[in-house]
Every structure is written in C-alpha cells, then in structure tokens.
Design a protein around this motif. Structure first.
Motif, mmCIF file in Angstrom:
data_model
loop_
_atom_site.group_PDB
_atom_site.id
_atom_site.type_symbol
_atom_site.label_atom_id
_atom_site.label_comp_id
_atom_site.label_asym_id
_atom_site.label_seq_id
_atom_site.Cartn_x
_atom_site.Cartn_y
_atom_site.Cartn_z
ATOM 1 N N VAL A 97 -0.908 3.695 -10.683
ATOM 2 C CA VAL A 97 -0.271 4.758 -10.542
ATOM 3 C C VAL A 97 0.923 4.696 -11.372
ATOM 4 O O VAL A 97 1.817 3.744 -11.855
ATOM 5 N N SER A 98 1.288 5.921 -12.250
ATOM 6 C CA SER A 98 2.391 6.015 -13.119
ATOM 7 C C SER A 98 3.607 6.201 -12.226
ATOM 8 O O SER A 98 3.670 6.659 -11.236
ATOM 9 N N PRO A 99 4.739 5.307 -12.619
ATOM 10 C CA PRO A 99 5.774 5.113 -12.027
ATOM 11 C C PRO A 99 6.541 6.622 -11.435
ATOM 12 O O PRO A 99 7.057 6.540 -10.345
ATOM 13 N N PRO A 100 6.633 7.606 -12.289
ATOM 14 C CA PRO A 100 6.958 8.701 -11.651
ATOM 15 C C PRO A 100 6.138 9.500 -10.364
ATOM 16 O O PRO A 100 6.851 10.203 -9.611
ATOM 17 N N GLU A 101 5.199 9.017 -10.275
ATOM 18 C CA GLU A 101 4.054 9.371 -9.271
ATOM 19 C C GLU A 101 4.460 8.652 -7.892
ATOM 20 O O GLU A 101 3.876 8.680 -6.880
ATOM 21 N N LEU A 102 5.014 7.491 -8.201
ATOM 22 C CA LEU A 102 4.977 6.378 -7.047
ATOM 23 C C LEU A 102 5.467 7.101 -5.924
ATOM 24 O O LEU A 102 5.188 6.689 -4.600
ATOM 25 N N ILE A 103 6.705 7.766 -5.811
ATOM 26 C CA ILE A 103 7.489 8.122 -4.522
ATOM 27 C C ILE A 103 6.411 8.811 -3.915
ATOM 28 O O ILE A 103 6.304 8.894 -2.509
ATOM 29 N N PRO A 104 6.207 9.979 -4.345
ATOM 30 C CA PRO A 104 5.051 10.915 -3.578
ATOM 31 C C PRO A 104 3.838 10.225 -3.314
ATOM 32 O O PRO A 104 3.052 10.535 -2.154
ATOM 33 N N TRP A 105 3.041 9.355 -3.994
ATOM 34 C CA TRP A 105 1.941 8.618 -3.683
ATOM 35 C C TRP A 105 2.287 7.761 -2.565
ATOM 36 O O TRP A 105 1.188 7.660 -1.809
ATOM 37 N N ILE A 106 3.497 7.137 -2.308
ATOM 38 C CA ILE A 106 3.722 6.243 -0.999
ATOM 39 C C ILE A 106 3.909 7.033 0.031
ATOM 40 O O ILE A 106 3.445 7.094 1.099
ATOM 41 N N LEU A 107 4.940 8.011 -0.224
ATOM 42 C CA LEU A 107 5.688 8.767 1.007
ATOM 43 C C LEU A 107 4.461 10.002 1.752
ATOM 44 O O LEU A 107 4.547 10.259 2.676
ATOM 45 N N GLY A 108 3.567 10.151 0.624
ATOM 46 C CA GLY A 108 2.491 11.138 1.191
ATOM 47 C C GLY A 108 1.551 10.537 2.053
ATOM 48 O O GLY A 108 0.749 11.350 2.677
ATOM 49 N N ARG A 109 1.307 9.214 2.097
ATOM 50 C CA ARG A 109 0.155 8.683 2.755
ATOM 51 C C ARG A 109 0.735 7.628 3.907
ATOM 52 O O ARG A 109 -0.095 7.147 4.546
ATOM 53 N N CYS A 110 2.077 7.140 3.692
ATOM 54 C CA CYS A 110 2.367 5.909 4.473
ATOM 55 C C CYS A 110 3.468 6.278 5.679
ATOM 56 O O CYS A 110 4.268 7.092 5.243
ATOM 57 N N GLU A 111 3.299 5.791 6.831
ATOM 58 C CA GLU A 111 4.100 6.100 7.889
ATOM 59 C C GLU A 111 5.220 5.212 7.990
ATOM 60 O O GLU A 111 6.247 5.450 8.355
ATOM 61 N N THR A 112 4.813 3.850 7.624
ATOM 62 C CA THR A 112 6.004 2.622 8.054
ATOM 63 C C THR A 112 6.117 1.978 6.420
ATOM 64 O O THR A 112 5.206 2.083 5.543
ATOM 65 N N ALA A 113 7.271 1.214 6.530
ATOM 66 C CA ALA A 113 7.611 0.495 5.306
ATOM 67 C C ALA A 113 6.485 -0.667 5.358
ATOM 68 O O ALA A 113 6.060 -1.111 3.980
ATOM 69 N N ALA A 114 6.102 -1.150 6.377
ATOM 70 C CA ALA A 114 4.855 -2.182 6.269
ATOM 71 C C ALA A 114 3.694 -1.648 5.692
ATOM 72 O O ALA A 114 3.165 -2.393 4.864
#
Length: 325
Positions: A97-114
């Motif tokens: 994952v390219s660094p500028p993609e990480l925030i949408p890549w994570i927040l788009g699919r994760c509900e929790t910090a875990a």
C-alpha cells in the motif's frame, strides 16, 4: 511538525495540529460509502465506510492528513523525516500500500483500532508515489478509537506497531524514545510542590503552578510530546459537548506554533495552519485555522452517505469576531 492526541470525556475525541510553513490546499472532505477508491497495488474499494477529515483533493482523490470513519476509528499521518522507510519492492507475505493510500485503505474497511492494528501489521508501505507530481512524505501514523490507540511506524526492517497508552504522537525521534523520555518528567505535578531539595531549609512555593516547573516550553517534537501528554493526562473537563471541544482545543493550544517562533533552515516560518477536534461518536469535525480562531464544524452524518461523490468544504480562514454593540 504536528501533534495528535485523543481525549476521553463522555465521548472520545481525536484531533491534531498541523504545523507547516504554508497551506497545502487543505479542506474538510467527506467521502461517502460509494465513492470508488483506487489503489496502486490493491483491488478497488467501491463500497466502504464513510469518513470525514482534512485533505487536499488531487484528481478527485482525497489525500487525507487525518480522518475519522463512521464507526469512530481515527487515523492521522504525521511527519517522520529521516526515520520513515518505504521499501521500493514487494515484501514476502506483506500487502503493498502506498503511504498516501493508507488512511482511506484502513478507514474504509476497519471498524476498530484492533482490526486496523492487525491490517497495518501486514502492510508493506511501498515507496511508490501515486503520481509523479506527488512525492512521498515521510510519515508515521496515530490510530485510535474509543478503546485505545496505537502508533504505526515504517522503519527499516518493516512496519512497527506500538500500543500508545499516552494517546499522543508528535514527530521524530521514534515512538519508543518518546515513551522512554517521559521518565525524565515523572516529578512534574499540577499540584503544589513539596520541599525535597533540603529538609533543613524552609522552602515554600511563592506562586501557583510551580509543580510544573521543568515542563518543556519549546516547539521541538520531544517537548511537544511531553507538554501534550502532561496537559492531556491532567485535563479536567466540564460536562457536555461544548466543554469537551473547548477543552480539547485548549490542550492543542499548548503545543501550537506562533508565527515567528519557529524558523526553518530555509528561512520560512512554521505555524499551526489548523487544529482539529473530531467527536468519534457523532462524526462532527471541528476546526480552527491560524487566521481564524473561531471554531467551525462540519457534520459527517448531516450528509447523504450512500452517494459516490466527494463533499468538499473550503476552510473558513478569515477571522470572525462577534461584536456585542
């Protein structure tokens, strides 16, 4: 340079200062659930959690500095020069994952910090920009929800994940150093100090606040980490949303940069271009800018979230002053 914090009152709040010498075209951006994210090495994400945060928009793509998704998961990228290491090739068993993609890549699919921690532990932050005109920024990330927070640092040898009991992140050095450095300040207290200098001397405080003598006052990342941690962890907040938001900004004000106080090697002046506070439950994004100290709010759930088009809110930067006569 930046400072990111979490603050738990009746709700959980997340936010940060962003310290730069100039604007980067930032605005508050809401990405609805059916906006199609495209990634360099991963499959498209056409359906995902909605999110709100500060971003510049390039070619209709939101480059988030920080954001919260509709489930209350927060992620912020902070400057990490000299330490951030982005591999130029794929790594066995890792997800590119390219660094500028990480925030949408994570927040788009994760509900929790875990869930985010598990995914980030398998990420290879590959050193490929999403466009030639967008060079990679050296970053590390603060991730949090109402149950806690952690830090993800792309170091030589791979992504390192650290639990963050302080709920604070600044910049260099590494997060491990910041935690260790707090031991130097264990004597600080918001209360009246005791005489431990010499019991045979009749020493007494001659003013309030002397228990905090030694709290760093400069704008270096190590000092901001200590100062933000001290103010946050000793924070006493009133009841209600307005009190929580006000208290959050008071903590950030303690680590904000005044124009002229930090001059870069190139002769430019660092300032806190904006500070933000986000209620993770309600999805309300509060912000103020260097030029406008009045708080402005944008609500995630005030928008139609099943659409496919970005919703952009240019910043209110002109100072607003209320006259009573």
């Amino acid at each position: 340079m930046c400072t990111s914090i979490t603050l738990q009152t009746a709700d959980c709040y997340f936010g940060r200062t962003l310290d730069l010498t100039c604007s980067f075209g930032e605005r508050v951006v809401i990405t609805p659930r059916n906006y199609g994210f495209r990634f360099l090495r991963q499959r498209p994400l056409d359906h995902h959690y909605a999110m709100i945060g500060m971003a510049s928009v390039w070619n209709n793509y939101p480059l988030y500095a920080e954001a919260v998704n509709e489930k209350g998961l927060y992620m912020a990228g902070l400057n990490f020069p000299g330490n951030a290491c982005y591999p130029e090739s794929s790594q066995p068993g890792k997800t590119d994952v390219s660094p500028p993609e990480l925030i949408p890549w994570i927040l788009g699919r994760c509900e929790t910090a875990a869930q985010a921690k598990e995914l980030l532990g398998r990420v290879n932050p590959i050193g490929i920009p999403i466009a030639e005109e967008l060079p990679l920024s050296p970053l590390h990330w603060h991730v949090a929800d109402a149950d806690g927070s952690f830090v993800a640092e792309p170091l030589e040898g791979g992504m390192r994940i650290y639990d963050n009991p302080v709920g604070v992140l600044t910049n260099n050095p590494t997060f491990e150093f910041h935690l260790t450095n707090l031991n130097r300040y264990m004597h600080l207290t918001p209360h009246a100090p005791e005489n431990r200098f010499a019991t045979q001397l009749n020493l007494n405080q001659f003013g309030e606040g002397m228990g905090g003598i030694g709290l760093p006052g400069d704008s270096s990342s190590t000092s901001r980490f200590v100062k933000a941690a001290f103010h946050k962890l000793n924070s006493v907040c009133g009841d209600g949303e307005q009190a929580s938001v006000s208290q959050f900004f008071h903590v950030l004000d303690a680590v904000s940069m005044v124009r002229g106080s930090v001059v870069t090697k190139g002769g430019e002046q660092d300032i806190t271009t904006y500070a933000c506070c986000i209620n993770g439950r309600t999805g309300v994004y509060y912000y103020k800018t260097y030029e406008n100290s009045q708080i402005t709010a944008v609500g995630l759930f005030r928008e139609e979230l099943d659409g496919g088009e970005l919703r952009e809110f240019p910043l209110v930067t002109e100072q607003r002053i209320r006259f009573e006569n």
